[in-house]
Motif scaffolding. Structure first.
Motif, PDB file in Angstrom:
ATOM      1  N   MET A 125       0.842  -1.190   0.000  1.00 59.69           N
ATOM      2  CA  MET A 125       0.000   0.000   0.000  1.00 59.69           C
ATOM      3  C   MET A 125       0.878   1.241   0.000  1.00 59.69           C
ATOM      4  O   MET A 125       2.040   1.201   0.403  1.00 59.69           O
ATOM      5  CB  MET A 125      -0.909   0.025   1.227  1.00 59.69           C
ATOM      6  CG  MET A 125      -0.189   0.234   2.559  1.00 59.69           C
ATOM      7  SD  MET A 125      -1.336   0.388   3.940  1.00 59.69           S
ATOM      8  CE  MET A 125      -0.182   0.658   5.298  1.00 59.69           C
ATOM      9  N   LYS A 126       0.285   2.369  -0.446  1.00 63.07           N
ATOM     10  CA  LYS A 126       0.950   3.658  -0.345  1.00 63.07           C
ATOM     11  C   LYS A 126       0.627   4.264   1.020  1.00 63.07           C
ATOM     12  O   LYS A 126      -0.488   4.150   1.515  1.00 63.07           O
ATOM     13  CB  LYS A 126       0.483   4.600  -1.444  1.00 63.07           C
ATOM     14  CG  LYS A 126       1.048   4.282  -2.831  1.00 63.07           C
ATOM     15  CD  LYS A 126       0.657   5.365  -3.815  1.00 63.07           C
ATOM     16  CE  LYS A 126       1.348   5.156  -5.158  1.00 63.07           C
ATOM     17  NZ  LYS A 126       0.923   3.895  -5.796  1.00 63.07           N
ATOM     18  N   MET A 148       4.676   0.412   1.164  1.00 65.95           N
ATOM     19  CA  MET A 148       4.984  -0.432   2.311  1.00 65.95           C
ATOM     20  C   MET A 148       4.029  -1.606   2.349  1.00 65.95           C
ATOM     21  O   MET A 148       2.994  -1.604   1.664  1.00 65.95           O
ATOM     22  CB  MET A 148       4.905   0.381   3.607  1.00 65.95           C
ATOM     23  CG  MET A 148       3.539   0.973   3.918  1.00 65.95           C
ATOM     24  SD  MET A 148       3.551   1.862   5.479  1.00 65.95           S
ATOM     25  CE  MET A 148       3.984   0.549   6.628  1.00 65.95           C
ATOM     26  N   PRO A 149       4.312  -2.648   3.117  1.00 63.88           N
ATOM     27  CA  PRO A 149       3.428  -3.812   3.159  1.00 63.88           C
ATOM     28  C   PRO A 149       2.046  -3.460   3.684  1.00 63.88           C
ATOM     29  O   PRO A 149       1.893  -2.572   4.529  1.00 63.88           O
ATOM     30  CB  PRO A 149       4.142  -4.765   4.123  1.00 63.88           C
ATOM     31  CG  PRO A 149       5.562  -4.315   4.132  1.00 63.88           C
ATOM     32  CD  PRO A 149       5.523  -2.837   3.934  1.00 63.88           C
ATOM     33  N   ASN A 150       1.043  -4.170   3.178  1.00 63.19           N
ATOM     34  CA  ASN A 150      -0.299  -4.016   3.730  1.00 63.19           C
ATOM     35  C   ASN A 150      -0.314  -4.440   5.190  1.00 63.19           C
ATOM     36  O   ASN A 150       0.544  -5.213   5.630  1.00 63.19           O
ATOM     37  CB  ASN A 150      -1.299  -4.868   2.941  1.00 63.19           C
ATOM     38  CG  ASN A 150      -1.609  -4.271   1.586  1.00 63.19           C
ATOM     39  OD1 ASN A 150      -1.335  -3.108   1.325  1.00 63.19           O
ATOM     40  ND2 ASN A 150      -2.179  -5.078   0.705  1.00 63.19           N
ATOM     41  N   PRO A 151      -1.299  -3.981   5.975  1.00 59.77           N
ATOM     42  CA  PRO A 151      -1.394  -4.416   7.367  1.00 59.77           C
ATOM     43  C   PRO A 151      -1.508  -5.928   7.476  1.00 59.77           C
ATOM     44  O   PRO A 151      -1.968  -6.607   6.555  1.00 59.77           O
ATOM     45  CB  PRO A 151      -2.673  -3.732   7.864  1.00 59.77           C
ATOM     46  CG  PRO A 151      -2.868  -2.564   6.955  1.00 59.77           C
ATOM     47  CD  PRO A 151      -2.354  -3.010   5.621  1.00 59.77           C
ATOM     48  N   ALA A 187      -2.681   6.664   4.916  1.00 58.87           N
ATOM     49  CA  ALA A 187      -2.339   5.406   4.251  1.00 58.87           C
ATOM     50  C   ALA A 187      -3.571   4.863   3.539  1.00 58.87           C
ATOM     51  O   ALA A 187      -4.691   5.330   3.760  1.00 58.87           O
ATOM     52  CB  ALA A 187      -1.831   4.381   5.272  1.00 58.87           C
ATOM     53  N   GLU A 188      -3.349   3.858   2.696  1.00 60.45           N
ATOM     54  CA  GLU A 188      -4.460   3.277   1.938  1.00 60.45           C
ATOM     55  C   GLU A 188      -5.252   2.256   2.746  1.00 60.45           C
ATOM     56  O   GLU A 188      -6.427   2.019   2.456  1.00 60.45           O
ATOM     57  CB  GLU A 188      -3.933   2.641   0.652  1.00 60.45           C
ATOM     58  CG  GLU A 188      -3.426   3.677  -0.336  1.00 60.45           C
ATOM     59  CD  GLU A 188      -2.939   3.061  -1.635  1.00 60.45           C
ATOM     60  OE1 GLU A 188      -3.202   3.663  -2.704  1.00 60.45           O
ATOM     61  OE2 GLU A 188      -2.307   1.981  -1.595  1.00 60.45           O
ATOM     62  N   TYR A 189      -4.623   1.650   3.753  1.00 59.39           N
ATOM     63  CA  TYR A 189      -5.314   0.651   4.580  1.00 59.39           C
ATOM     64  C   TYR A 189      -4.891   0.806   6.033  1.00 59.39           C
ATOM     65  O   TYR A 189      -3.782   1.244   6.336  1.00 59.39           O
ATOM     66  CB  TYR A 189      -4.984  -0.775   4.122  1.00 59.39           C
ATOM     67  CG  TYR A 189      -5.528  -1.149   2.771  1.00 59.39           C
ATOM     68  CD1 TYR A 189      -6.808  -1.685   2.646  1.00 59.39           C
ATOM     69  CD2 TYR A 189      -4.769  -0.946   1.622  1.00 59.39           C
ATOM     70  CE1 TYR A 189      -7.313  -2.021   1.391  1.00 59.39           C
ATOM     71  CE2 TYR A 189      -5.267  -1.278   0.372  1.00 59.39           C
ATOM     72  CZ  TYR A 189      -6.548  -1.810   0.268  1.00 59.39           C
ATOM     73  OH  TYR A 189      -7.050  -2.134  -0.969  1.00 59.39           O
TER      74      TYR A 189
END
Length: 334
Positions: free
Chosen positions: A1-2, A20-23, A101-103
């Motif tokens: 994700m951004k 970066m990695p998604n949660p 963040a996106e998520y």
């Protein structure tokens, strides 16, 4: 994700958009939320310039306020399902991920259903200021119908919702502003008495408005000298609530001789102290405010919207001190 990462304490340039990695996958009572918008608050700029509450955990993602769509739910989630629209104030202090963040992942207990009648941008602008004003007026200040209240900086993020929450309680509102444009804005929100504090002694204006008695409650959203200069504008045995830490050189004599009750409001305390019941109470406040928003009784004013990549520019704008209402980062196009 951004996401926008704060790489160090410093100027707005320390905010950098990175991949970066998604949660991690959601656990029992957690929700995975695809963020559509994130609210910007003064606490964000303070943490960026001074360092977060957890300086050993850099880089970090700022942003306490978020609004988005539930993407996945943990096995123990009962109140939400994928596709639900939510808003909340959680994270962004340096420990739990913030909302630039996106998520993000949030426990179901700490989120509320987004008001159906407003945009994601308006919803993302709302949580921190709604909770702050609610607690300051209704809980710290014990506001009652028929009382008179002074709200400093009524055109600001906290101030503009405080005016509306006060009017919903059935009180008369006086507020300070710096311009004719802001005066018109606060009048539309229901302010009964507007003071141009740059041209007028606001204490004398309040005393004139109240027949020399003073207001039942003063709500200070400015801090500094404004806090103790407000003491004589409050009636004997009245209340003053501030959202800023009183200066070490605060002159307390007038507050003492008038037997004022001093209230301190810091709505982020439950997150910092791990007070889960209080965080659930915040979600309950947002549920009630969502009802009022959908009934047309409460409005959130968003003055500026920027894409996620312009977070640094947004911090510069907020620090200029000239913003009316709220600023929002748009993360997707919903």
């Amino acid at each position: 994700m951004k996401a926008v990462l704060m790489t160090a304490a410093g100027s707005p340039e320390v905010l950098q958009v990175q991949e970066m990695p998604n949660p991690a996958p959601v656990r029992n009572s957690e929700l995975l939320v695809r963020l559509v918008a994130a609210g910007i608050n003064p606490i964000d700029t303070k943490l960026r310039s001074r360092g977060s509450f957890y300086p050993d955990r850099l880089p970090t993602i700022l942003g306490c306020d978020g609004a988005g769509i539930v993407e996945a739910v943990g096995a123990g989630v009962q109140h939400f399902r994928p596709g639900d629209e939510v808003y909340f104030c959680y994270g962004g202090l340096g420990a739990h991920q913030g909302n630039y963040a996106e998520y993000t992942v949030v426990d179901q207990r700490f989120v509320a259903r987004k008001p159906a009648s407003i945009s994601f941008a308006e919803a993302a602008a709302a949580p921190l200021v709604l909770i702050t004003a609610w607690e300051a007026l209704y809980e710290r200040g014990r506001l009652e119908p028929g009382e008179r209240v002074l709200i400093h900086a009524g055109a600001g993020g906290v101030g503009h919702v405080a005016i509306q929450l006060a009017k919903l309680k059935g009180v008369s509102v006086s507020t300070t502003v710096s311009s004719e444009e802001k005066a018109n804005f606060v009048k539309q929100l229901g302010a009964d008495h507007v003071i141009f504090y740059k041209q007028t002694d606001f204490v004398q204006a309040v005393l004139d408005w109240t027949g020399g008695e003073g207001v039942d409650l003063a709500f200070d959203t400015v801090g500094g000298e404004t806090f103790h200069k407000t003491f004589p504008a409050v009636r004997v045995y009245g209340d003053i609530v501030t959202i800023l830490e009183p200066d070490a050189n605060t002159v307390w004599k007038t507050a003492r001789t008038r037997n004022l009750r001093i209230g301190l409001e810091f709505m982020l305390a439950p997150a910092l102290l791990g007070l889960e019941e209080s965080l659930q109470h915040h979600a309950e406040i947002l549920e009630q405010c969502a009802t009022w928003i959908d009934e047309g009784k409460l409005k959130i004013h968003v003055s500026h919207k920027f894409p996620l990549k312009e977070a640094a520019k947004v911090h510069q704008l907020l620090e200029s001190g000239s913003v009316t209402g709220k600023i929002v980062l748009l993360i997707s196009d919903e």
